[in-house]
Design a protein around this motif. Structure first.
Motif, PDB file in Angstrom:
ATOM      1  N   ARG B 337       0.827  -1.205   0.000  1.00 48.85           N
ATOM      2  CA  ARG B 337       0.000   0.000   0.000  1.00 48.85           C
ATOM      3  C   ARG B 337       0.866   1.262   0.000  1.00 48.85           C
ATOM      4  N   GLU B 338       1.952   1.202   0.783  1.00 44.80           N
ATOM      5  CA  GLU B 338       2.875   2.333   0.840  1.00 44.80           C
ATOM      6  C   GLU B 338       3.471   2.603  -0.538  1.00 44.80           C
ATOM      7  N   ARG B 339       3.768   1.514  -1.273  1.00 48.09           N
ATOM      8  CA  ARG B 339       4.350   1.676  -2.614  1.00 48.09           C
ATOM      9  C   ARG B 339       3.358   2.359  -3.559  1.00 48.09           C
ATOM     10  N   ALA B 340       2.081   1.943  -3.473  1.00 48.29           N
ATOM     11  CA  ALA B 340       1.051   2.543  -4.338  1.00 48.29           C
ATOM     12  C   ALA B 340       0.894   4.031  -4.023  1.00 48.29           C
ATOM     13  N   ASP B 341       0.834   4.349  -2.709  1.00 43.81           N
ATOM     14  CA  ASP B 341       0.696   5.748  -2.308  1.00 43.81           C
ATOM     15  C   ASP B 341       1.907   6.555  -2.758  1.00 43.81           C
ATOM     16  N   PHE B 342       3.075   5.930  -2.681  1.00 42.57           N
ATOM     17  CA  PHE B 342       4.298   6.641  -3.022  1.00 42.57           C
ATOM     18  C   PHE B 342       4.329   7.008  -4.507  1.00 42.57           C
ATOM     19  N   ALA B 343       3.835   6.108  -5.340  1.00 40.17           N
ATOM     20  CA  ALA B 343       3.836   6.363  -6.782  1.00 40.17           C
ATOM     21  C   ALA B 343       3.031   7.624  -7.082  1.00 40.17           C
ATOM     22  N   ARG B 344       1.874   7.746  -6.414  1.00 34.43           N
ATOM     23  CA  ARG B 344       1.010   8.920  -6.602  1.00 34.43           C
ATOM     24  C   ARG B 344       1.704  10.167  -6.057  1.00 34.43           C
ATOM     25  N   ALA B 345       2.312  10.009  -4.865  1.00 33.55           N
ATOM     26  CA  ALA B 345       2.965  11.138  -4.211  1.00 33.55           C
ATOM     27  C   ALA B 345       4.154  11.631  -5.034  1.00 33.55           C
ATOM     28  N   ALA B 346       4.907  10.694  -5.616  1.00 28.66           N
ATOM     29  CA  ALA B 346       6.107  11.074  -6.365  1.00 28.66           C
ATOM     30  C   ALA B 346       5.747  11.937  -7.569  1.00 28.66           C
ATOM     31  N   GLU B 347       4.601  11.608  -8.186  1.00 26.19           N
ATOM     32  CA  GLU B 347       4.140  12.368  -9.344  1.00 26.19           C
ATOM     33  C   GLU B 347       3.801  13.815  -8.941  1.00 26.19           C
ATOM     34  N   MET B 348       3.088  13.931  -7.806  1.00 23.27           N
ATOM     35  CA  MET B 348       2.741  15.265  -7.304  1.00 23.27           C
ATOM     36  C   MET B 348       3.981  16.033  -6.922  1.00 23.27           C
ATOM     37  N   SER B 349       4.885  15.355  -6.299  1.00 24.53           N
ATOM     38  CA  SER B 349       6.122  15.985  -5.853  1.00 24.53           C
ATOM     39  C   SER B 349       6.842  16.626  -7.031  1.00 24.53           C
ATOM     40  N   ARG B 350       6.881  15.905  -8.173  1.00 27.98           N
ATOM     41  CA  ARG B 350       7.511  16.469  -9.374  1.00 27.98           C
ATOM     42  C   ARG B 350       6.770  17.719  -9.822  1.00 27.98           C
ATOM     43  N   PHE B 351       5.439  17.656  -9.771  1.00 24.27           N
ATOM     44  CA  PHE B 351       4.628  18.799 -10.201  1.00 24.27           C
ATOM     45  C   PHE B 351       4.969  20.044  -9.388  1.00 24.27           C
ATOM     46  N   PHE B 352       5.150  19.876  -8.073  1.00 18.02           N
ATOM     47  CA  PHE B 352       5.404  21.032  -7.221  1.00 18.02           C
ATOM     48  C   PHE B 352       6.887  21.311  -7.025  1.00 18.02           C
ATOM     49  N   GLY B 353       7.739  20.587  -7.757  1.00 15.78           N
ATOM     50  CA  GLY B 353       9.173  20.842  -7.670  1.00 15.78           C
ATOM     51  C   GLY B 353       9.823  20.278  -6.423  1.00 15.78           C
TER      52      GLY B 353
END
Lengths: 170, 402
Positions: B337-353
């Motif tokens: 579950r942590e891996r799935a959440d991380f994939a989503r979070a990593a994408e957002m993180s790129r968006f916000f720099g």
């Protein structure tokens, strides 16, 4: 002469105007505030604007120094009231020079009592921070506590003293 | 959103230009009703002519119900309309003096202008008397000042004082006025206009009582808090920002210096005080955050009480944003579950720099990080720990020159 309008309909009309004032100017209608503004400006002219701007009685009306009272919302609104009142009376055939008085009351007596009544209202409206327009209507519709105190005090006194003035209005 | 003068839609001159127009309509209605005539007004005090009562209270009801409903529909913000302040004794005494003057003059300040404008000499005399009265007051002000400024209660409404909802007080005033109208008009048959107005008034007043029963009910707010519908998670907020939700307003309740150092993109600085007076569209989605959660939670209650339905706060404040959106970290021993959440979070993180890091030791992942949205309110030590991790995270981001 035309008949007067239905009082409830006229009241709703005034209510809509008051609502428009809240919505546009963020404040209600008034009358005594305009008198206060004119007097404050007059005093500032006579005494010098520096003195009048220092007095807490007149300072709120002179915030921009000695400017024309025509930059005051209430003064402009009251000028509109005068023009609107005249226009309505004119079109209804009611605009004519007269002094309205009770039977058996001389013109000079009527005018003298009218000035005295005006003086009492001037002092009363200053003390209460508004009159039937600015307190009773404007504040009353916003449920301001002081406005309702004013409404009760005003009409209670009027009714209590009405026997004294009966001869004026017979 | 109205009022226009407060939201600077019209500008100072534009607002000033409306004054004579509204005044004209006011004066016209007063004269049409016959209120330029002193005998008609004086009849009020002898119960021979109740025009004053009828006009005044139908105007008051119209404005009161109109203001209540425009505010409720988010068209007019009543918080921004000037509410006359209450000074108990001066207003009692002033009202009494005014009432006596009204009786003798037969006119009040507004109607004296209408009377004078229609040619009545007595109207002009009242205008002169008013000016004289105001002058006398001003000249004697130093003796009156103590009394004039005494018993100040501030801008309080009857409903504030009675501890009821505004809607209930609107209902009480409307009910009392309608009973008055019925007594006054008991000997005449009502016209269809009167019946229509009465029915409309009853409907609007009852609805006002009813909506406020629902709206300012502390119990329902408590239920919302209990069921956690009061907050939004940082990734959900990030999704709203990325989606460009136009109704979204994000407010940063930390100190101005902290705001300058770092804030969520698009957020505006606010204090609880400015937020309580700000004109906000009723349909806006309002998101609040502070350092921890306390200030944001207080502001949440305030905005909900003001009738905003979509208000949320970041329970863990800016920390949650940094930890879950800007700098998401995936422990080496992460669960599915942590891996799935991380994939989503990593994408957002790129968006916000920001920068996402996978495979870090579990010890480097801030406490309560992955389950920030599910945890109960943090204890004091945890809050302090978060505050220092927030500072570390900000320092890290600034070093990278984001």
């Amino acid at each position: 002469m035309k008949r007067y309008a239905d009082p409830y309909a006229a009241g709703v009309g005034i209510g809509v105007v008051l609502l428009a004032a809240y919505a546009i100017a963020g404040r209600g209608l008034g009358a005594s505030g305009a008198f206060a503004s004119v007097v404050a400006t007059g005093m500032a002219v006579v005494e010098g604007s520096a003195d009048a701007s220092r007095s807490p009685a007149t300072a709120p009306y002179l915030t921009n120094g000695l400017t024309s009272p025509l930059q005051d919302w209430l003064v402009l609104e009251l000028l509109g009231v005068i023009v609107g009142g005249f226009a309505s009376a004119w079109f209804a055939g009611r605009a004519q020079p007269t002094v309205e008085r009770g039977e058996g009351v001389s013109t000079s007596r009527r005018l003298g009592v009218a000035v005295a009544g005006g003086v009492l209202m001037g002092v009363g409206a200053k003390l209460a921070r508004g009159c039937t327009s600015g307190q009773a209507l404007t504040g009353g519709a916003l449920l301001a506590t002081g406005s309702w105190i004013f409404i009760v005090a005003c009409f209670a006194t009027g009714y209590a003293l009405s026997p004294l003035a009966r001869r004026l209005w017979r | 959103m109205m009022p226009f003068a407060e939201t600077v839609t019209l500008g100072a001159t534009g607002t000033l230009m409306t004054a004579p127009v509204l005044g004209f309509a006011f004066g016209w209605c007063l004269e049409r009703a016959g209120l330029g005539s002193a005998r008609k007004l004086a009849g009020q005090f002898y119960l021979t002519d109740l025009t004053v009562f009828k006009v005044m209270f139908s105007a008051l009801l119209t404005a009161m119900l109109g203001a209540f409903w425009l505010d409720r529909f988010g068209i007019l913000d009543l918080q921004l309309v000037y509410l006359p302040e209450t000074f108990v004794w001066p207003q009692l005494a002033g009202g009494a003096l005014f009432g006596a003057g009204f009786l003798f003059a037969g006119l009040c300040p507004g109607t004296s202008c209408v009377a004078a404008a229609s040619g009545r000499g007595d109207g002009l005399a009242v205008v002169g008397g008013m000016l004289l009265g105001v002058l006398l007051f001003n000249l004697g002000y130093s003796h009156l000042e103590r009394f004039y400024t005494s018993s100040a209660l501030g801008a309080v409404t009857l409903s504030d004082l009675a501890g009821t909802s505004r809607g209930l007080m609107v209902g009480i005033v409307a009910g009392a006025a309608l009973v008055g109208f019925m007594i006054v008009g008991r000997r005449v048959t009502a016209t269809p206009l009167h019946r229509g107005l009465a029915v409309l008034t009853v409907a609007l007043a009852l609805a006002a009582v009813a909506v406020d029963l629902k709206n300012v009910d502390a119990g329902s707010l408590a239920a919302e808090i209990q069921s956690e519908r009061d907050h939004i998670s940082a990734p959900d907020l990030a999704s709203l920002i990325i989606a460009g939700d136009s109704t979204l307003r994000v407010f940063d309740l930390r100190s101005p210096s902290e705001f300058v150092r770092m804030h969520i993109p698009g957020a505006r600085h606010a204090t609880i005080d400015t937020l309580s007076r700000e004109a906000l569209p009723r349909d806006a989605t309002l998101v609040l955050y502070s350092e921890g959660g306390a200030h944001a939670a207080q502001a949440w209650v305030l905005l909900r009480m003001r009738g905003h339905a979509r208000v949320y706060f970041l329970r863990e404040g800016l920390f949650e944003w940094l930890a879950r959106v800007m700098e998401p970290r995936l422990p080496a021993d992460a669960t599915e579950r942590e891996r799935a959440d991380f994939a989503r979070a990593a994408e957002m993180s790129r968006f916000f720099g920001g920068s996402a890091r996978a495979g870090v030791p579990r010890a480097d992942v801030p406490t309560g990080y992955w389950n920030a949205g599910h945890s109960e309110h943090a204890s004091e030590t945890e809050t302090a720990a978060r505050q220092s991790s927030t500072n570390q995270l900000i320092a890290g981001i600034r070093r990278r020159g984001c």
